[in-house]
Enzyme design. Structure first.
Site, PDB file in Angstrom:
ATOM      1  N   CYS A  65       0.864  -1.182   0.000  1.00 50.24           N
ATOM      2  CA  CYS A  65       0.000   0.000   0.000  1.00 50.24           C
ATOM      3  C   CYS A  65       0.904   1.237   0.000  1.00 50.24           C
ATOM      4  CB  CYS A  65      -0.912   0.000   1.229  1.00 50.24           C
ATOM      5  SG  CYS A  65       0.008   0.099   2.789  1.00 50.24           S
ATOM      6  N   HIS A  88       3.979   1.873  11.728  1.00 52.43           N
ATOM      7  CA  HIS A  88       2.858   1.626  12.647  1.00 52.43           C
ATOM      8  C   HIS A  88       2.604   2.781  13.602  1.00 52.43           C
ATOM      9  CE1 HIS A  88       4.906  -2.234  11.672  1.00 52.43           C
ATOM     10  NE2 HIS A  88       3.688  -2.544  11.305  1.00 52.43           N
ATOM     11  N   HIS A 105      -0.435  -4.826  19.499  1.00 50.92           N
ATOM     12  CA  HIS A 105       0.016  -4.477  18.154  1.00 50.92           C
ATOM     13  C   HIS A 105       0.688  -3.097  18.216  1.00 50.92           C
ATOM     14  CE1 HIS A 105      -0.101  -3.261  13.924  1.00 50.92           C
ATOM     15  NE2 HIS A 105      -0.151  -4.551  13.648  1.00 50.92           N
ATOM     16  N   GLU A 148       0.716  -0.577  16.329  1.00 50.91           N
ATOM     17  CA  GLU A 148      -0.148   0.554  16.001  1.00 50.91           C
ATOM     18  C   GLU A 148      -1.034   0.923  17.189  1.00 50.91           C
ATOM     19  OE1 GLU A 148      -3.875   1.744  13.143  1.00 50.91           O
ATOM     20  OE2 GLU A 148      -2.458   0.260  12.362  1.00 50.91           O
ATOM     21  N   ASN A 194      -2.775  -7.017   8.844  1.00 50.28           N
ATOM     22  CA  ASN A 194      -3.629  -6.983   7.661  1.00 50.28           C
ATOM     23  C   ASN A 194      -3.565  -8.300   6.890  1.00 50.28           C
ATOM     24  OD1 ASN A 194      -2.009  -6.504   4.925  1.00 50.28           O
ATOM     25  ND2 ASN A 194      -0.921  -5.409   6.530  1.00 50.28           N
TER      26      ASN A 194
END
Length: 321
Positions: free
Chosen positions: A26, A88, A138, A140, A239
């Site tokens: 991405c 992240h 995580h 993020e 993801n």
């Protein structure tokens, strides 16, 4: 054990391979990798990177070979070398520590993650209690919760947790989400929160990023036609994990693999259609490797399944542009 390629002279079984589009990198991942590469080009090796720049083994190993050194904390970084923060995002304490130590740092946080950070701060400044939908531990999530003082954000991972959540003020709530979640799972959690707290403030625009959404929609289309779905991505990639889950829900046997080397051909026994995709941090070379591996044992017919075409790009930091 994986099966060997078909012997010479023996007819190969036919196999239709559906390639999901979009797949792979991405814009945020592409930007983060470029930041590390250009930092090495500008400042020389080594360049330190706090946490894996993106969650993909091949990407990390390639950057290591170029001169990147991956560390978990800033205390591992020498004072005279640049350090890059991962895509992240990081808690506010990290750039504050870097400034205090006079480190040269480059922030590769995905702009869509930064948007969540901004929204979180906006809700906090407005006096709202904040719920973050995401996965504990995580990076993020750690980075987003670390934008505010301890206790200011409540993490909710499941519908059950949403139904059990007891806010201090039910009329003064807001929610944000991790950008790489399952779209369907998150919708269920949001619905549970809204059913209990109709006034809860939502993001101005969906927090789950365009790339996550597009890849999951593409997988639904591909998996509905496939007996088996192969997802290229590392096990610590949120993801990529979600793509495999979405594929299973759509009816395919889904496997998450780092590369063609992990492909067990016995998974394909009796299959005539196989779907292939890649998480947002997985390079296209991994997809091509799987196609080549399949072509050794099958008469492969490739079909590209187009979903959403992506044109998003993000600017590099000015110092590297």
């Amino acid at each position: 054990m994986s099966q060997s390629p078909v012997s010479p002279g023996v007819p190969r079984p036919t196999l239709t391979v559906l390639l999901a589009t979009p797949r792979g990198f991405c814009a945020g991942v592409d930007r983060a990798i470029q930041i590390v590469e250009k930092a090495i080009g500008k400042y020389g090796a080594p360049v330190y990177v706090r946490h894996e720049i993106v969650h993909n083994r091949l990407v990390v190993e390639r950057l290591k070979a170029l001169g990147a050194v991956f560390v978990e904390e800033l205390e591992e970084c020498p004072p005279d070398r640049p350090v890059v923060f991962s895509a992240h995002g990081v808690p506010k304490t990290v750039p504050a520590e870097a400034k205090a130590r006079k480190l040269l740092y480059l922030d590769a946080t995905c702009p869509l993650v930064s948007k969540v950070h901004v929204d979180t701060g906006r809700h906090f400044d407005a006096g709202r209690e904040i719920v973050l939908i995401g996965h504990a531990g995580h990076p993020e999530v750690v980075g987003t919760m670390g934008q505010l003082p301890p206790g200011a954000v409540t993490l909710i991972e499941t519908v059950e947790a949403a139904e059990a959540f007891e806010p201090q003020d039910a009329a003064n709530l807001a929610f944000v989400t991790q950008t790489t979640l399952s779209v369907d799972d998150t919708a269920e959690i949001v619905a549970a929160l809204r059913a209990r707290f109709p006034q809860i403030a939502a993001p101005h625009k969906e927090d789950i990023c365009y790339a996550t959404t597009n890849r999951q929609e593409a997988v639904k289309t591909v998996a509905a036609r496939s007996e088996v779905l192969l997802v290229l991505g590392s096990a610590n990639s949120s993801n990529s994990m979600r793509l495999a889950e979405v594929g299973r829900r759509a009816g395919a046997k889904a496997y998450l693999i780092d590369s063609a080397e992990e492909l067990d051909l016995s998974w394909l026994a009796g299959a005539s259609v196989v779907g292939v995709t890649a998480g947002a941090s997985a390079p296209e070379v991994l997809v091509q490797g799987v196609v080549e591996r399949l072509s050794q044992s099958f008469e492969v017919s490739l079909e590209e399944i187009d979903a959403e075409r992506e044109t998003v790009t993000f600017k590099l930091p000015r110092v590297l542009a």
